[in-house]
Scaffold this active site. Structure first.
Site, short mmCIF file in Angstrom:
data_model
loop_
_atom_site.label_atom_id
_atom_site.label_comp_id
_atom_site.label_asym_id
_atom_site.label_seq_id
_atom_site.Cartn_x
_atom_site.Cartn_y
_atom_site.Cartn_z
N SER A 135 0.74 -1.14 0.06
CA SER A 135 0.25 -0.22 -0.06
C SER A 135 0.97 1.14 0.06
O SER A 135 2.22 1.16 0.35
CB SER A 135 -0.82 0.09 1.25
N TYR A 148 -1.85 -0.48 10.42
CA TYR A 148 -2.28 -1.02 9.13
C TYR A 148 -0.92 -0.77 8.60
O TYR A 148 -0.07 -1.51 7.77
CB TYR A 148 -3.35 -0.36 8.63
#
Length: 280
Positions: A135, A148
């Protein structure tokens, strides 16, 4: 010879779109999903070139059985796309340890275990391509997604090291770093801390709400993301990192500027931490 792809997290989003496009391009594909009913439509459309395998990446027996099933049917694995993952929202202080550990088990340790199961196949072939879907939050972090981001920073570092270890063996490695894409990631696929602390309202809670409210309206197109990933696999010289989405590209370049400014401003202190050269 048609390449054999193994894609995890194919129940929805980029994973499902990628599987469909790869099959349409004439490749053979193993679709990993916790519930194979979610991809039954794809298997029905491509009964000769598709295989569905039940796969929860936190379950070692399913990892082993999946790889065995794929090599039994297709005889090889040429491309592994580690796409399975979950999200979690909350400030660092608010976040629940049990949920954070679960996220690490899926996003990082599950990815690593599956890769370890596939690597002997690729080493024997002296060829292969591993793509780890990380990501932009694995390069740049923001409030409410600290843990995360930690899972994705871990995947990015792991990917870089792996690439250097397996390059002499004919295996390529790429980290795919998307920004916000129009999938369920910011909706049903991400849990959040149940309790909030007022002091984080303007930072973590505000950013969490922005992300949640943007679900279904993200700029990223899963169709174009899938096309980009196929292009990388078909390239003779694929990148170590591929940024997907304008926000990812801008975010990564802003991070480069910030890093350079910090490093240059403190260069004398950094270099001065070594023994003097005449004493080295």
């Amino acid at each position: 010879m048609s390449k054999v792809w193994f894609i995890t997290g194919t129940s929805s989003g980029i994973g499902k779109e990628l599987a469909q496009q790869v099959l349409a391009a004439g490749y053979q594909v193993a679709l990993g999903a916790r519930n194979t009913n979610d991809v039954a439509d794809i298997l029905a459309a491509y009964p000769e070139t598709a295989l569905t395998v039940t796969l929860d990446v936190t379950k070692e027996d399913e990892i082993v059985s999946s790889v065995n099933a794929i090599t039994s049917k297709f005889g090889r694995i040429d491309v592994l796309v580690n796409n399975a993952g979950i999200g979690y929202f909350g400030s660092i202080e608010e976040s629940e340890e049990s949920e954070v550990r679960r996220m690490f088990e899926i996003n990082f340790f599950g990815l690593a275990k599956l890769t370890n199961q596939v690597l002997p196949v690729m080493r024997a072939q002296r060829s292969g391509h591993i793509l780890n879907v990380t990501s932009i939050l694995g390069l740049v972090s923001y409030p409410a997604v600290g843990f995360y981001s930690a899972t994705k920073f871990a995947v990015d570092g792991y990917t870089e090291s792996l690439s250097k270890e397996v390059a002499p063996l004919g295996i390529k490695v790429t980290a795919i770093a998307p920004s916000s894409f129009r999938t369920d990631w910011a909706g049903r696929s991400a849990n959040e801390a149940p309790n909030t602390i007022e002091d984080y309202k303007a930072t973590a809670e505000a950013n969490k709400n922005n992300i949640r409210n943007g679900s279904g309206k993200q700029a990223g197109d899963p169709v174009r993301a899938a096309q980009a990933i196929i292009k990388v696999v078909e390239s003779e010289n694929p990148p170590l990192r591929l940024l997907l989405g304008e926000a990812s590209y801008k975010g990564a370049n802003n991070k480069l500027t910030t890093l350079k400014a910090d490093y240059d401003a403190w260069a004398e202190t950094s270099v001065g931490a070594d023994f003097p050269k005449e004493q080295a």
